[in-house]
Structure formats: C-alpha cells, structure tokens
Design a protein around this motif. Sequence first.
Motif, PDB file in Angstrom:
ATOM      1  N   TYR A 152      -9.358   6.903   3.348  1.00 53.71           N
ATOM      2  CA  TYR A 152      -8.127   6.560   2.795  1.00 53.71           C
ATOM      3  C   TYR A 152      -8.718   6.750   1.099  1.00 53.71           C
ATOM      4  N   SER A 192       0.990  -1.271   0.122  1.00 50.98           N
ATOM      5  CA  SER A 192      -0.063   0.230   0.138  1.00 50.98           C
ATOM      6  C   SER A 192       0.831   1.205  -0.110  1.00 50.98           C
ATOM      7  N   ASN A 202      -1.003   5.287   5.387  1.00 47.74           N
ATOM      8  CA  ASN A 202      -0.844   3.580   5.531  1.00 47.74           C
ATOM      9  C   ASN A 202      -0.478   3.408   7.032  1.00 47.74           C
ATOM     10  N   TYR A 220      -5.105  -4.384   8.124  1.00 48.99           N
ATOM     11  CA  TYR A 220      -4.842  -5.036   7.132  1.00 48.99           C
ATOM     12  C   TYR A 220      -5.243  -6.399   6.839  1.00 48.99           C
ATOM     13  N   ALA A 246      -4.131  -6.613   1.843  1.00 51.16           N
ATOM     14  CA  ALA A 246      -4.331  -5.004   1.776  1.00 51.16           C
ATOM     15  C   ALA A 246      -5.270  -4.488   2.872  1.00 51.16           C
TER      16      ALA A 246
END
Length: 338
Positions: A195, A108, A158, A168, A178
């Motif tokens: 995000y 990411s 992230n 994640y 992800a």
Amino acid sequence: MQPSQLLPNASFYVGPEKEPPLSRTGFIILAIIMAIFTIPAIVLNATVIIVSLMHKQLRQPLNYALVNMAVADLGTAMTGGVLSVVNNALGYFSLGRTGCVMEGFTVSLCGITSLCTVALIAVERMFVVCKPLGQMTFQKKHAVGGIVLSWLWSLTWNVPPLLGWGRYELEGVGTSCAPDWHSKDPSNVSYILAYFAVCFAVPFALIVGSYTKLMWTLHQVSRMTCVEGGAVAKGEMKVASMVVLMVLTFLVAWLPYTILALLVVYSPDIKIHPLVGTVPVYMAKSSTVYNPIIYIYLNNQFRRYAVPFLLCGREPRDEDEASETTTTIEITNKVSPS
C-alpha cells in the motif's frame, strides 16, 4: 453505542476494563483542533466546487484537476474530519465495527485520490512548462483521463481490506480508523508495505521528480522574464510556483504519517504513545484545508469568483487582470524557455 462495544480487536480499544489513552480534557482539545481544520476545509473546498460549476470560465483543463482535488479533500473532511471532531468530543469511537471500516475506507479512498491528483498536477506542469517531450498542450481529455486514473488507482488499493487482505482498525487515540499498520500478521504487513509502495512512494517519486525539474526551470523562466518581460513567462512561473507550494504542503502533511507507519511496520515491538501516533494522523487530515487556500490565493480566476462567493456577493477591491488569461489558458499553449 457504549465504548465497551467497540472493536474488540482494535489496537487502542477503549472500554471499562482499559483506561482511555487521554484525559477528557485531552479529547476535547483534539476535537477543537480538528474542528479548526475541518470547518474551513469544508467551506473552502465546497466553494471551489460550487464556483467551478457556476462559472464556465473556470472550466480549464488544469482547473479540472484542482476541482477533483477539492472533491477528494471535501470527502476526507466530511468523513474523517467531522467524525474525528464528534468522536473526540465523545472520547471514543461511536460507530462500531462497520462504521470504522466505512470511515477507514472512505478517508483512505479520498486521501489517496488527493495525493494522486497532486502528482497529476505536478507532472502536468512539468510537461507543459519544462517541455521534456517537446511542446505539449494539456487538454480536457488529458485532465479527465488523469482524474479517472487517480480514483481507479486509489479504489484498487483501498478495496483489498474489505476482501480480507489487510484491514481497517482504530488508530491513534482510538477516535478514527485507517489501514491497520500495527498488526504483526504477515498478510496485513504485506498489504501495508504494498500500500505504501504504490499509494505513497509512486506519487511521491512523481512529485519529487516533477518538483525538481520545475525548480530548475523556474530559474530559467525567471531569467526570461527579466530579459523579455514576457507575460507568458510570468504566468508560467506563477502557476509553477503554485504547484511547488502544493508539493511542499503535501510533504509536510503526509511524510510524518508515512514515516511513523513504516516505523511501526518494520519495528512492531516499538512502543509509541497513542497521542504521538495521533499527531501525524491529524497532520495528514489537515492537508484538506491547505490546497484550496493555495490555489484560491494564487489562481486569479478562482480568487475572482471565490472571494465574492465567500463574502456573500460583496465584491473585493479590483485586482490586476493582466495575468488571468496567462495563468489559466496561455500557459498551456505557449513555449517555455529552452
């Protein structure tokens, strides 16, 4: 590590008590597909980085951004690409919970940095070619500032899943990780919406705005080329065309993934087969091979040094050198048509 030990909270948990989402043949096919994209991505992005370090002629401000994108794409290919090949060959995610978090974070981080760099290049070309604020020279300090900003922006958005806002998890057929866009938890949903707003919508808006302006200017540059026969106009059009092509590949690679993720967030009860969820993921990861192909092919300087490097020192047939300086240096210093 056995499949039954993997991520008990994962959306596509694979273990003895649950059938895998694909047959063994299906996993092998996915591994082969990812290998087809990953191996060239590693070779080409590494080539861009190495030849840029070897030849100072390539150290132009615009090329700084291209090298930064190569670094980010190489990071994505070395982590997400290689691990996808290995895990699909095995038929399950093999690195456990910690490995999933680290892969999700790294992929990411590098992926969003690459997207931000595409936006940086598009905006830079728009300001230099279209001159909305008058004549502007894209200098080293601008390139370095944009590169630092792209990494800081990606890092800022992230890190939160590592601290408890979002998380994640496994995605698709359960062989890669992800940000978790399947969870219905309000905290996780708020993170995913934020995000995608700041890590996709903002770069997307900058790219589309710059793309539109560039397309309009391309027509004017083309007319100037016909009237004046100017090498500068030809150089401007060639570099702008490279940016436009990079923008189009960005949209092809990332839009399906974004649309699917937002669809799941807004309609959490929708049933999507894991294979359907995997295709957009791999399309996004395949973007790591498009960009180096584009700017090695369309950038005369990169091509002049990269091709012999890839051919182990063999020199390709001579090419026209007339547009080299125009493409990489003059374009940043001359005035485009008004």
